[in-house]
Design a protein around this motif. Sequence first.
Motif, PDB file in Angstrom:
ATOM      1  N   PRO A  54       3.934  52.240  54.081  1.00 25.01           N
ATOM      2  CA  PRO A  54       4.838  52.856  55.150  1.00 25.01           C
ATOM      3  C   PRO A  54       5.697  53.764  54.623  1.00 25.01           C
ATOM      4  CG  PRO A  54       4.727  50.477  55.435  1.00 25.01           C
ATOM      5  CD  PRO A  54       4.052  50.802  54.095  1.00 25.01           C
ATOM      6  N   TYR A  55       5.947  54.866  55.261  1.00 25.60           N
ATOM      7  CA  TYR A  55       6.781  56.231  54.817  1.00 25.60           C
ATOM      8  C   TYR A  55       6.986  56.758  56.074  1.00 25.60           C
ATOM      9  CZ  TYR A  55       2.799  59.478  55.355  1.00 25.60           C
ATOM     10  OH  TYR A  55       1.913  60.140  55.850  1.00 25.60           O
ATOM     11  N   GLN A  56       8.313  57.503  55.836  1.00 27.26           N
ATOM     12  CA  GLN A  56       9.060  57.956  56.972  1.00 27.26           C
ATOM     13  C   GLN A  56       8.940  59.589  56.768  1.00 27.26           C
ATOM     14  OE1 GLN A  56      13.294  57.010  57.274  1.00 27.26           O
ATOM     15  NE2 GLN A  56      13.635  58.930  58.329  1.00 27.26           N
ATOM     16  N   LYS A  57       8.421  60.165  57.883  1.00 30.59           N
ATOM     17  CA  LYS A  57       8.240  61.616  57.989  1.00 30.59           C
ATOM     18  C   LYS A  57       8.848  62.000  59.485  1.00 30.59           C
ATOM     19  CE  LYS A  57       4.411  63.445  59.174  1.00 30.59           C
ATOM     20  NZ  LYS A  57       3.240  64.097  59.006  1.00 30.59           N
ATOM     21  N   GLU A  58       8.442  63.471  59.852  1.00 32.42           N
ATOM     22  CA  GLU A  58       8.853  64.140  61.124  1.00 32.42           C
ATOM     23  C   GLU A  58       7.556  64.592  61.492  1.00 32.42           C
ATOM     24  OE1 GLU A  58      12.302  66.370  61.098  1.00 32.42           O
ATOM     25  OE2 GLU A  58      13.535  64.478  60.183  1.00 32.42           O
ATOM     26  N   PHE A  59       7.434  64.634  62.945  1.00 33.47           N
ATOM     27  CA  PHE A  59       6.241  65.524  63.794  1.00 33.47           C
ATOM     28  C   PHE A  59       7.117  66.545  64.537  1.00 33.47           C
ATOM     29  CE2 PHE A  59       3.413  61.900  63.385  1.00 33.47           C
ATOM     30  CZ  PHE A  59       2.582  62.630  62.627  1.00 33.47           C
ATOM     31  N   TYR A  60       6.646  67.746  64.658  1.00 37.45           N
ATOM     32  CA  TYR A  60       7.218  68.764  65.698  1.00 37.45           C
ATOM     33  C   TYR A  60       6.567  68.265  66.983  1.00 37.45           C
ATOM     34  CZ  TYR A  60       8.323  72.144  62.264  1.00 37.45           C
ATOM     35  OH  TYR A  60       8.772  72.763  61.093  1.00 37.45           O
ATOM     36  N   ARG A  61       7.578  68.208  68.015  1.00 43.01           N
ATOM     37  CA  ARG A  61       7.080  67.607  69.279  1.00 43.01           C
ATOM     38  C   ARG A  61       6.698  69.067  70.094  1.00 43.01           C
ATOM     39  NH1 ARG A  61      10.496  65.977  72.635  1.00 43.01           N
ATOM     40  NH2 ARG A  61       9.491  64.298  73.576  1.00 43.01           N
ATOM     41  N   LYS A  62       6.175  68.914  71.346  1.00 41.95           N
ATOM     42  CA  LYS A  62       5.670  70.035  71.873  1.00 41.95           C
ATOM     43  C   LYS A  62       6.732  70.879  72.080  1.00 41.95           C
ATOM     44  CE  LYS A  62       3.310  71.248  76.216  1.00 41.95           C
ATOM     45  NZ  LYS A  62       2.875  70.822  77.577  1.00 41.95           N
ATOM     46  N   ASP A  63       8.007  70.615  72.468  1.00 43.69           N
ATOM     47  CA  ASP A  63       8.889  71.565  72.805  1.00 43.69           C
ATOM     48  C   ASP A  63       9.541  71.879  71.565  1.00 43.69           C
ATOM     49  OD1 ASP A  63      10.309  69.220  71.854  1.00 43.69           O
ATOM     50  OD2 ASP A  63      11.377  68.993  73.749  1.00 43.69           O
ATOM     51  N   GLY A  64       9.186  71.675  70.565  1.00 42.53           N
ATOM     52  CA  GLY A  64       9.596  72.353  69.143  1.00 42.53           C
ATOM     53  C   GLY A  64      10.546  71.589  68.466  1.00 42.53           C
ATOM     54  N   THR A  65      10.931  70.536  69.216  1.00 36.82           N
ATOM     55  CA  THR A  65      12.015  69.643  68.436  1.00 36.82           C
ATOM     56  C   THR A  65      11.458  68.865  67.354  1.00 36.82           C
ATOM     57  OG1 THR A  65      11.831  67.902  70.269  1.00 36.82           O
ATOM     58  CG2 THR A  65      13.623  69.690  70.557  1.00 36.82           C
ATOM     59  N   ARG A  66      11.923  67.902  66.761  1.00 34.60           N
ATOM     60  CA  ARG A  66      11.306  67.248  65.791  1.00 34.60           C
ATOM     61  C   ARG A  66      11.870  65.328  66.185  1.00 34.60           C
ATOM     62  NH1 ARG A  66      12.352  69.251  59.608  1.00 34.60           N
ATOM     63  NH2 ARG A  66      11.894  71.526  59.933  1.00 34.60           N
ATOM     64  N   VAL A  67      10.911  64.734  65.844  1.00 37.58           N
ATOM     65  CA  VAL A  67      11.096  63.378  66.073  1.00 37.58           C
ATOM     66  C   VAL A  67      10.893  62.548  64.749  1.00 37.58           C
ATOM     67  CG1 VAL A  67       8.425  63.119  66.791  1.00 37.58           C
ATOM     68  CG2 VAL A  67      10.460  61.506  67.371  1.00 37.58           C
ATOM     69  N   PRO A  68      11.747  61.662  64.032  1.00 33.17           N
ATOM     70  CA  PRO A  68      11.489  61.047  63.069  1.00 33.17           C
ATOM     71  C   PRO A  68      10.434  59.815  63.336  1.00 33.17           C
ATOM     72  CG  PRO A  68      13.781  60.505  63.875  1.00 33.17           C
ATOM     73  CD  PRO A  68      13.116  61.541  64.860  1.00 33.17           C
ATOM     74  N   VAL A  69       9.529  59.399  62.578  1.00 29.86           N
ATOM     75  CA  VAL A  69       8.723  58.630  62.964  1.00 29.86           C
ATOM     76  C   VAL A  69       8.448  57.679  61.397  1.00 29.86           C
ATOM     77  CG1 VAL A  69       7.369  59.493  64.704  1.00 29.86           C
ATOM     78  CG2 VAL A  69       6.642  59.787  62.438  1.00 29.86           C
ATOM     79  N   LEU A  70       7.942  56.347  61.407  1.00 34.77           N
ATOM     80  CA  LEU A  70       7.650  55.742  60.213  1.00 34.77           C
ATOM     81  C   LEU A  70       6.108  55.622  60.696  1.00 34.77           C
ATOM     82  CD1 LEU A  70       8.261  53.820  57.914  1.00 34.77           C
ATOM     83  CD2 LEU A  70       8.117  51.825  59.494  1.00 34.77           C
ATOM     84  N   LEU A  71       5.356  56.200  59.630  1.00 37.89           N
ATOM     85  CA  LEU A  71       3.731  56.131  59.585  1.00 37.89           C
ATOM     86  C   LEU A  71       3.127  55.205  58.755  1.00 37.89           C
ATOM     87  CD1 LEU A  71       1.829  57.994  61.247  1.00 37.89           C
ATOM     88  CD2 LEU A  71       1.980  59.416  59.246  1.00 37.89           C
ATOM     89  N   VAL A  72       2.302  54.415  59.328  1.00 42.55           N
ATOM     90  CA  VAL A  72       1.159  53.577  58.538  1.00 42.55           C
ATOM     91  C   VAL A  72      -0.107  54.027  58.882  1.00 42.55           C
ATOM     92  CG1 VAL A  72       0.660  51.216  57.974  1.00 42.55           C
ATOM     93  CG2 VAL A  72       3.018  51.692  58.598  1.00 42.55           C
ATOM     94  N   CYS A  73      -0.874  54.286  57.915  1.00 45.45           N
ATOM     95  CA  CYS A  73      -2.298  54.846  57.911  1.00 45.45           C
ATOM     96  C   CYS A  73      -3.391  53.861  57.363  1.00 45.45           C
ATOM     97  CB  CYS A  73      -2.494  56.191  57.742  1.00 45.45           C
ATOM     98  SG  CYS A  73      -1.687  57.286  58.746  1.00 45.45           S
ATOM     99  N   ALA A  74      -4.594  54.007  57.766  1.00 50.04           N
ATOM    100  CA  ALA A  74      -5.679  53.240  56.929  1.00 50.04           C
ATOM    101  C   ALA A  74      -6.797  53.743  57.127  1.00 50.04           C
ATOM    102  CB  ALA A  74      -5.725  51.845  57.328  1.00 50.04           C
ATOM    103  N   PHE A  75      -7.734  53.876  56.150  1.00 46.78           N
ATOM    104  CA  PHE A  75      -9.082  54.454  56.143  1.00 46.78           C
ATOM    105  C   PHE A  75      -9.983  53.466  56.845  1.00 46.78           C
ATOM    106  CE2 PHE A  75      -7.216  57.193  52.859  1.00 46.78           C
ATOM    107  CZ  PHE A  75      -7.767  58.425  53.463  1.00 46.78           C
ATOM    108  N   ILE A  76     -10.828  53.984  57.871  1.00 45.75           N
ATOM    109  CA  ILE A  76     -11.787  52.962  58.414  1.00 45.75           C
ATOM    110  C   ILE A  76     -13.142  52.480  57.491  1.00 45.75           C
ATOM    111  CG2 ILE A  76     -13.408  52.627  60.538  1.00 45.75           C
ATOM    112  CD1 ILE A  76     -11.234  54.361  62.026  1.00 45.75           C
ATOM    113  N   PRO A  77     -13.211  51.288  57.206  1.00 42.42           N
ATOM    114  CA  PRO A  77     -14.168  51.121  56.378  1.00 42.42           C
ATOM    115  C   PRO A  77     -15.870  51.637  56.919  1.00 42.42           C
ATOM    116  CG  PRO A  77     -12.784  49.169  56.400  1.00 42.42           C
ATOM    117  CD  PRO A  77     -12.391  50.225  57.693  1.00 42.42           C
ATOM    118  N   GLY A  78     -16.528  52.239  56.140  1.00 44.92           N
ATOM    119  CA  GLY A  78     -17.912  52.552  56.488  1.00 44.92           C
ATOM    120  C   GLY A  78     -18.080  53.816  57.242  1.00 44.92           C
TER     121      GLY A  78
END
Length: 801
Positions: A94-118
């Motif tokens: 888990p790591y912290q980053k930011e996304f651009y929102r549609k209105d151009g502002t930023r939102v901080p998020v905690l992101l966890v990802c996984a590759f789908i097996p197969g």
Amino acid sequence: MDITHGRDEAVERPRAVHVPPAAPRLPASIVGVMMGIGEEITEADDAFLAIVGYTREDFEAGRMNWAEMTPPEFLHLDAAGSRQAAESGGFTVPYQKEFYRKDGTRVPVLLVCAFIPGADGQWMGYAVDLSAPTAQRARATDARTPLRAPVPQEFYVRLVNELVLERARMLAMLDNTDALLWAVDPQLRLLSANAQFHAAQRQISGHDLEVGDAVVGPQFPDDLRALWTAYYHRALSGERFVELTLQPLAEGLRYFESTFHPIVDQRGRITGVSVVSQDVTARHQAEDALRTSEARFRTLAAGSPLGIYLMDARGQVVYANPRLNEIWHLTPDTPFGREAMEQRIHPDDRARVFAERDAALSEGRPATKDYRLRLPDGSERHVRTRITPVREGDRVTGFVGTVDDDTERRALEQRVRQTEKMESLGTLAGGIAHDFNNMLGVVLGNTELALGDVDALVPEGHALRESLREIRTASLRARDLVRQILTFSRHSERQTAPVDLRALTQESLRLLRATIPSTVTLDARLPDDPVAVLGDATALQQVIVNLCTNAEYAMRAEGGGFLSVTLAVERRGGPPAAVLAVRDTGQGIPVEARDRLFEPFYTTKPRGEGTGMGLAVVHGIVTAHGGTIAVDSAPGAGATFRVSLPLAPTPPVTEPRPTPDVHGRGRVMLVEDEPSLARFATQALTRAGYDVTYCRDGIEALHALDEPRGAVDVVVSDVTMPGLTGDKLARELLRLRPGLPVILTTGYSHLVTPALVQALGVVALLHKPFTARDLVGAVRDAIEGARTTAADAGAGPVSGA
């Protein structure tokens, strides 16, 4: 796709996940779910769309690209997460980053990802909204469109929430520690940090440091940037180390102890550096103070005249100052300890010293010991040692020891004791000097009277005349000898004048010939010319006599021998000096006696045959004359004493010829408690033409002044008398008869000093024994002086005659 089934076996499930009971609950934060291939988001639930500010219609109208929605400074985190997930075959960390929102502002998020097996390149991600709760609720309310993306199982929802809570707890714990904690990636960009790190960086650089920012950016000074870059590269090379750094903070310069540790992934590759930095200013200052204190202690210990050492609780020496090795005559690199002590402590003292030392160590008490050291050259030194326990509470943690070379102090005490003996001797000599001088005065006075009588009856050259002259000469030498004893005892001042040492040696040897046994051959080798030294003739004669009698005694055991006396002037290597050498062929001086040869009261003679004062007197006289005395001796080879005296700058004064008999006219009152001496003085004055009135003490003299016989021209009074002493009598006489001349005589008195004589108005002070010529001359001078004073004042004679 449900990634909980059919996973590749290489993907490792998280071990720290705790699954709570299955009761459903709403997440504490908004958790959005998305799926995609590569950079394209192919599916997203309404929660994720609400987080990034999009509607379902916006999503369906066009594709969403997560890379385009990510601020550039966070793209490296996404890339690092993708690599980590691909290499581990499972979830990203888990790591912290930011996304651009549609209105151009930023939102901080905690992101966890996984590759789908197969599914090649397909992934699923969970985004936790880290913005303010009100904003989260507002976006959740706006998300009314039914969820079209795959709904994750309850397990994953709870998993993400647990991750959020765990992250919150971890951040709270890290933010509440005093240490500075942070991590950087291989490009030296900040991955994460606690609040203390951010606060410190803000003080140092004046800027806030965000995730993704370079930790050694241009906002830091060049030297600081280079230093820390080197630190990070060392850790990235696999080294774990600790460095002490100095940081300028608001409260002043602070010391930090930073531990650098490489971050290693599951495959053993280094993916970053973690740093834990502790503020150790207080400890560093304490260590500095300790080092300063230790340096001060070592400086004081090194300069101390005492030997100082420290021992642990077992008695092992852990420190010894240089002076200790000097006292024990050890080389500087020789450790001081029990072995060194056993080598140096005198064998007779060794068992006692170690027994007392071991008892003090075992009982934890202080101890003081006096003992001797035997040095490699065979000499001995006296030392005094003291050990004191060092305690922490009731526990003894060590001992402090001191060693004092006590040799000089003991020698000083010995000299003080000898000085006290000499003072006692001087007191004794002063006590008997008065009576002895009275008797000697009778001998000398009557001898002079006899010489006057034989002038008309005995022809010149007659043995009687020569015998009387020898008695007179011996009496004068005896008088000077008594004065010398008083001088040696510090009871009178030494009279110095140029003396012909050659003539004095001749006279001394002439007197000694009658006392030296015929078995001793006396050989004198004296120069033809006078040898002048500055000194007291009587004292120097005593040196010659003492050395010769000492040499004669050394040869008694041999039944005789050869006594040589030589006198010469040496001019080598310094000012010219007269050197008197006395050599004997006796048994020699024992080695153990040489160091004490000149000590008062030290003698190798049997009891009753010596006092131990002969050589001590010689040493004292020679030293007082500015000279030196040395001895050269070997067992069985005799001894040679060499006395060196500086030459006098002027030639010696020759003995004055006897002055003609003194005569006068006048009336003398003689006050003397010694009848024999009174008879001599009366005869001497009467023969010189004076009328004498004799009184036995001072009281009788005061009564005589009131009688017709009280008309006198001068009063001659002894000082030491019963009833009324001579000085008190003089004070009373001058009160009753101002201007009356008073002469005081004394054999010895510490009460009558030249200053007191002058204060009393006494015209003269005669020291016993005196000659008839001395007495008559003093009386004549006193009467003539009084008459002259009276004539100058216009009055008649003192007595009215």
